[in-house]
Enzyme design. Sequence first.
Site, mmCIF file in Angstrom:
data_model
loop_
_atom_site.group_PDB
_atom_site.id
_atom_site.type_symbol
_atom_site.label_atom_id
_atom_site.label_comp_id
_atom_site.label_asym_id
_atom_site.label_seq_id
_atom_site.Cartn_x
_atom_site.Cartn_y
_atom_site.Cartn_z
ATOM 1 N N TRP A 321 0.853 -1.205 0.000
ATOM 2 C CA TRP A 321 0.000 0.000 0.000
ATOM 3 C C TRP A 321 0.888 1.254 0.000
ATOM 4 C CZ3 TRP A 321 -0.391 4.213 3.252
ATOM 5 C CH2 TRP A 321 -1.512 5.039 3.078
ATOM 6 N N HIS A 322 2.006 1.185 0.741
ATOM 7 C CA HIS A 322 2.865 2.365 0.856
ATOM 8 C C HIS A 322 3.589 2.686 -0.438
ATOM 9 C CE1 HIS A 322 2.189 1.952 5.184
ATOM 10 N NE2 HIS A 322 2.521 3.220 5.241
ATOM 11 N N GLY A 323 3.871 1.690 -1.238
ATOM 12 C CA GLY A 323 4.557 2.003 -2.491
ATOM 13 C C GLY A 323 4.796 0.779 -3.337
ATOM 14 N N PHE A 472 2.012 8.389 -1.459
ATOM 15 C CA PHE A 472 1.280 7.133 -1.338
ATOM 16 C C PHE A 472 -0.176 7.330 -1.768
ATOM 17 C CE2 PHE A 472 4.422 6.907 2.303
ATOM 18 C CZ PHE A 472 5.406 6.428 1.485
#
Lengths: 472, 306
Positions: A321-323, A472
Amino acid sequence: MLFNSLHFVAFFIIVCSIYFSIGHKYRWLLLLLSSCYFYMVFLPIYILILGFTIVIDYYAGILIEKNTGRKRKLYLIMSLVANIGILAVFKYYNFLNDNLSVLLNSIGYNNHIPNLSILLPVGLSFHTFQAMSYTIEVYRGNQKAESNFGIYALYVMFFPQLVAGPIERPQNVIHQFYEKHNFEINRIVEGLKMVLVGFIKKLVVADRLAIYVNAVYDNPDKHSAVSIAVATMMFAFQIYCDFSAYSEIAIGTAKVLGFDLMTNFRRPYFAKNIQDFWGRWHISLSTWFRDYLYIPLGGSRVAVPRWCFNVFVVFMVSGLWHGASWTFIIWGALHGFYSIFGIIFKKLKFDVFLRKTLVTRVLSNLFIFGIVCFAWIFFRARNVHDALLICKSLLTVKGGGLFLGVPASFFYSIMAILGLLLYEYILEYHPNKFKVFNNKNVVIRYAGYSLSIIIIILFGVFNGGQFIYFQF
Amino acid sequence: MKSQLYTFIKKFVLLLLVIFVLDYVFGTLIEKAFYKEKQGDSSTTTYALTKANEDLLIFGTSRASHHYIPSLIADSLHISAYNLGRDGIKFDYNYALITSVLKRYNPKYIILDINQNDFTYDTLGTQKDIFTSMFLPYVRRDSYIKDLIYQVNPREVYKAEISKLYAFNSLPGSILQHALGVGQKNNHGYEALFSTKLTPADKSIVFNNSNYKEDTTLTRKFDEMIATIEQRKIKLLVVVSPTLNKFKNTPLPTVNKTLSKYGLKTVDFSDAFASADNSKLFHDRTHMNNDGSTLYTQLIIKDLKK
């Protein structure tokens, strides 16, 4: 629009002035138009993507509520596919394609699928998750489908939390758009105090620490183990202050307008164990994963191996999800491992020994901080190669002195960290003592406000640095 | 609601007043300390803008501040000399400093040490911020500097006019450091470097900087400045001091083209110590140590005597 810009200050003053001057029934429209403008300052065309998901989820909510059985589920799946599909195209397509190329090359084939040359819409992961929580909650029967399209659009687009959270739930926010919010001085002052704290964290701490962290992490091969260790420790505070500052400014600005958003951070580096850390860090995302992924997978009410699997899946997805990069996946995996060890530790009742003394409490704080810092290496490094190089330098205690950069700036960084720790220590252990902004004495209160602003003017970094979580 | 709004505005105005008073008081104290600084980069700039009256002035980057020994020049030529070189600058800084000095008086000699990056195009757009931060403390006292900053960063001028403290952002630490005598000392602007980070095996390297691009605004300003210096009949020496970092593309062709219009030429000492043991004369690849600078200053003195 960046919170740390004069543009935002002017925008917010204008929005507030109109908001409290017009009648209650027009306020949602003002907030919606303001939110559109706020978002379009980044890249106007991307409002269409946001608009597309808003239309899909609005009708999905109504159809889920109207139907029963399989149809209901079908509409939910359609909504989730649309949301995740957009996320997949804009955020993960190139990453998947690059990895496919590597895989095909390793077996002697070429990948002819081209990469997309598109920019990631600002805050895509945040508003997508917020939109998904709406349809899921309607499906679960916890939230009525919103009939007013404008109010639903405002739920997704409300400018204080549009691009970097907190990721809200419909039950907490939508009803507030229908409530009348009067000009209440106490609430407004409370909101502005939060905004002030946010600006100190961002401009005085996070952006100051970024100078040293960037200098080391942009050239990891040129720095000694001690410099890398200091930079990593500084990054831990940088990312905390950067992100919690955004949340505080978001919650504060919403409060000024009369809205209550959820708390997103509670002094995470005072956590006693890794579960405690995740109960204090990015709470809106942690609880999102808990409610919509971890519990549906079975949560902790399953056999221990399955429990560990559930935890690991959640952290891997959190990393992704963060990257769209292996560094974030490794970061997520590390936290997954930490949490699994935490579960085993607790199951074997080893934690009983750690509750007894102040020394063990401090040591466990430091231990958690240490392992979290180790994971931050992967989060911050430009790529896996750099991250491994940094780990190697640390593990082999690469020689060389401590890089200071500009000595005065290094000094401010250390002072900023010490100041932050003192402030958080008081909030954590003595919340009713040493009050400054909430002191009964008006002189102390005003001295606190004005000195905080003087500190920002004198020691803030005004290079317009973006908030890290925007990407993000 | 009206009474609450009235109370809020009253409190807000009161807070603004307190902030303005504190800003003025702290700003005045820091300004005084800043102008009293005797060491450090800012003290060199302050000296150039307010006090410099020497016969010979040296301008340039850190390579200038570490390479030219004013006391040697002064003793040999029986003139006064001061080194105004500063770390991390480009030609825009030197332009501001030289033209500002020329508004006050005409020195007899100017030495301008040219650096590889002096005229490079600022692709990241950070140079105007560096320039602004170096000169912002002088905005309230020097209208010429104020105009120069206004041309590149007008918003910063407004901010510095509203808040007295803003101009001294991030400076209290270095002011305190210099007041306590911590850090490198300079002698008439010359900052000596001792010892070396090199080995006898270290030789010069040529970098292929194929993406080298010049900023035409800076080269135009260079031309204007040379014209003024020539008009004032000041003896100008444009020099490249010794270095071990060489570049395939350099600003020298442009600089020489401009200088030739005035019958001048760059004095290129970049290879002056090519046959020497670099570890004895250089501190690192771009800066000479005190031994190297002493030898080099003798070369400059010879050139000035011509």
